[in-house]
Design an enzyme around this catalytic site. Structure first.
Site, short mmCIF file in Angstrom:
data_model
loop_
_atom_site.label_atom_id
_atom_site.label_comp_id
_atom_site.label_asym_id
_atom_site.label_seq_id
_atom_site.Cartn_x
_atom_site.Cartn_y
_atom_site.Cartn_z
CB CYS A 118 -0.92 0.00 1.21
SG CYS A 118 -1.94 1.48 1.37
CB CYS A 170 -0.70 2.21 5.77
SG CYS A 170 -1.52 0.76 5.03
CB CYS A 212 -46.77 23.42 -11.11
SG CYS A 212 -47.50 23.38 -9.46
CG HIS A 247 -47.94 18.79 -10.63
ND1 HIS A 247 -46.94 19.72 -10.85
CD2 HIS A 247 -48.20 18.25 -11.84
CE1 HIS A 247 -46.61 19.72 -12.13
NE2 HIS A 247 -47.37 18.84 -12.75
#
Length: 717
Positions: A170, A173, A450, A590
């Site tokens: 890695c 690390c 709307c 709506h």
């Protein structure tokens, strides 16, 4: 550093650990004890100053005779052992050039002047010396030279290449993971790629520079590689804490941000603005992204999170729904959930979408037609009465093309809920079939505008994108409050008494202030009072066909909807208004425009029946009762007008009773404006071309080779 006298602990210059006075080496990192200094305490203790000086010089000699901790004899001679960082004492792999924890560069030492193995001189290792060569034959290389950098990169590549078929280390690390694992099981860092010789194992800065130089390239490197490039740039250019290195790091970051911005397209900017809009509570940015065809389920990438530059609000993989839930934007969440359902289906393509330039001209014409009445009631009003209806040319298209057109034009969910589930519209066969007055629900935006959009769609077939109608609504309610407020208060008082409660004057004024505030805020949801005010701006009745109950997204009933009914411009004189109404539909918070379709002049029954068959005589019939035969409510009546709903509707609208006994209002379609006709022609041309291509394809499939007869021409010829 603490005093190194005999009575105090001494601090290690490598790890700052406090050791006991008698210790000659650091207990933690085994570093040498620093030389003692001549202090005033030593003089006051009547020690011999020459003795102290000789002791200090002997300590210096002993310290110089000790080997360097960062490159010990064992680690220098044995390439398989790790080296210790002189800053944090972390044990790094032999061929790493920087410490994996603190990114401190590895100390470089020049080769000794002679090959004699003197224990008093510090050891030095040159990575460029091959085996079998003497130290005196090695060429000294400066640690900051390009040759040294290439050697370090080559060493890293050779080290990584030896581990391709085994465990991989890695890069964060240094944990050795199994070959099949794609991420480090300790820190979760993604596995880095192995690059050919000449590049860094982490994907050095030259990759990013090459990517920046490819201005015509359309493909960008994967996200993990770009992150590795940026990490390598920071490690190479910003390791030291000097101001010059920090400036280099800022330049690298600015260059990277410029590269990311250049890669963004227009839709990407809409997407980033929508993310900011959700956090700021601005639904317009979200609506602009959805209107441009953006995907509501799009997820944030690492580059986009970097551009947004707010890690506390945005994370990789977040959608607009995640951000709305995190910041408790319930109104925007409702819009996104509805938009997700719509996006999963057919793409919407309305006439205003196909011809945006003509739609802009129509909106300018609407704005120029608004006037404000002078006198005690300074309400805005329009000068033209326009009613939109679907053109009859749609029926000339083939059935598959008609289906595609309606899928892209209509809101199927609203149509199904109003027509099939609740039987609110098109429930009478006599009105829909015999009179040809079937109502179609046009697709509408799902933002708080709307209602205003549906009003303009039912009249001019455009959206209120410029908020022209909203500004007229807000100004009319504010400036005409002396006329609107008494009518509103009396109507709401009757509604409150029916529910057995009352309000004081202060509460009424607070509620009225809320209504005024909603009218002036773009994207804010509107209420019944605003529909009543819109009927005055249009100078014509508005009929709303809506559901009785408001339901949640799970289908649970959460409240009573009072929008259905007739809204009349009662505050105007009857002679100042038109009697032709418009129809709107209301479902789950709506609004949608409900429009009929024009009929051919050859039809014996339908719109324009028993009247001259020209364009000016086209009309539709809107029912004023529900499917149970009950009269639709008339809103905002005074106490003296309650109980006279039918007679009031006959005064403000042209009403008829069908053969089946249904009370209907006549909606005269009138002559369509020229600019609206042009927009519809461009919109229909697309479907005409699709129909022509389909017919050509079918003809070519059915008649691969065409022959002609000498006896005459056929119909096909």
């Amino acid at each position: 550093m603490t005093d190194n006298g005999s009575g105090k602990k001494w601090s290690c210059e490598y790890c700052t650990y406090l050791n006991f006075p008698a210790a000659k080496k650091c207990t933690l990192c085994k570093g040498p004890r620093p030389p003692q200094l001549i202090t005033e305490e030593a003089v006051r203790s009547e020690q011999d100053i020459y003795k102290v000086a000789s002791l200090a010089s002997s300590d210096v000699d002993n310290a110089n005779s000790r080997p360097n901790l960062s490159l010990s004899t064992s680690s220098a001679n044995d390439p398989t052992k790790k080296w210790s960082c002189h800053m944090c004492t972390y044990l790094n792999w032999p061929r790493t050039a920087r410490c994996s924890q603190c990114m401190t560069p590895r100390r470089k030492h020049s080769p000794p002047a002679s090959t004699s193995c003197d224990k008093r001189s510090p050891l030095s290792v040159n990575v460029n010396i091959c085996e079998g060569q003497g130290v005196s034959q090695a060429k000294a290389v400066s640690p900051n030279s390009p040759e040294a950098a290439r050697e370090v990169n080559n060493d890293i590549n050779r080290t990584v290449a030896t581990k391709i078929h085994g465990k991989w280390c890695c890069k964060a690390c240094t944990y050795e993971n199994w070959p099949k694992s794609q991420k480090c099981i300790i820190c979760g860092t993604s596995r880095g790629k192995i690059y050919p010789e000449g590049t860094s194992a982490c994907g050095g800065s030259n990759i990013l520079e090459n990517e920046m130089s490819k201005k015509g390239s359309k493909k960008s490197p994967p996200l993990a590689i770009r992150n590795a490039e940026n990490l390598e740039i920071q490690q190479q250019d910003g390791a030291a804490a000097s101001p010059s290195n920090r400036e280099d790091t800022s330049h690298q970051e600015e260059r990277r941000m410029k590269v990311l911005r250049k890669r963004l397209r227009e839709n990407d900017w809409f997407w980033l603005n929508a993310c900011h809009g959700v956090v700021a509570g601005d639904p317009h940015a979200v609506e602009a992204y959805l209107t441009s065809g953006g995907d509501p389920a799009r997820q944030l990438t690492q580059d986009e999170v970097t551009l947004l530059n707010r890690t506390s609000a945005f994370e990789v993989g977040y959608t607009l729904v995640h951000i709305a839930i995190r910041f408790q934007r319930e109104d925007i969440l409702a819009v996104l959930l509805t938009a997700t359902d719509v996006a999963a289906k057919a793409t919407k393509r309305l006439p205003s979408h196909v011809s945006p330039d003509i739609a802009a001209d129509i909106k300018r014409e609407i704005s120029s037609s608004l006037r404000q009445r002078k006198g005690d009631f300074p309400c805005f009003f329009v000068t033209d009465a326009v009613t939109f209806a679907l053109p009859t040319d749609i029926e000339d298209l083939p059935p598959p093309i008609q289906k595609q057109l309606f899928d892209e034009l209509l809101d199927r969910d609203v149509q199904n809920e109003l027509e099939a589930e609740e039987s609110i519209i098109n429930w009478s066969v006599e009105i829909t079939d015999r009179l040809g007055s079937r109502l179609y629900s046009l697709w509408n935006r799902t933002a708080g505008d709307c209602l205003l959009d549906s009003v303009l769609q039912a009249t001019w077939s455009v959206f209120d994108l410029d908020h022209t109608l909203r500004r007229a609504l807000a100004d009319s309610l504010n400036e005409g409050a002396l006329t609107f407020y008494p009518r509103w208060k009396e109507y709401e008082s009757m509604q409150a008494q029916s529910l057995q409660f009352s309000l004081d004057e202060e509460q009424w004024q607070q509620d009225w202030a809320v209504l005024l505030s909603l009218a002036s805020q773009p994207g804010a949801a509107l209420e019944q009072t605003h529909i009543f005010a819109l009927s005055h701006i249009l100078r014509r009745p508005i009929i709303v066909y809506g559901v009785k109950y408001v339901k949640s997204f799970r289908g649970e009933t959460i409240g009573f909807a009072r929008f259905q009914g007739v809204y009349l411009p009662l505050l105007w004189e009857k002679s100042f208004c038109w009697k032709t109404p418009i129809a709107l539909g209301y479902t789950r918070g709506h609004f949608s425009a409900l429009v009929p379709m024009e009929m051919d002049s050859d039809d014996a029954i339908g719109a324009g029946a028993n009247i001259e068959s020209n364009e000016d005589s086209q009309m539709a019939y809107l029912p004023l009762v529900d499917n149970e035969g009950k009269l639709l409510p008339v809103h905002f009546l005074t106490r003296s007008e309650v109980g006279k709903e039918e007679s009031i509707m006959r005064e403000w609208m042209e009403c008829l009773v069908t053969k089946g006994g249904i009370l209907v209002a006549v909606q005269k379609l009138g002559k369509r404006p020229v600019i609206v006709r042009q927009m519809l022609d461009e919109w229909l041309d697309r479907y005409r071309q699709l129909a022509h291509l389909q017919e050509s394809h079918q003809s070519a499939t059915a008649h691969p080779t065409q022959t002609f007869s000498s006896d005459g021409e056929t119909d096909d010829e």
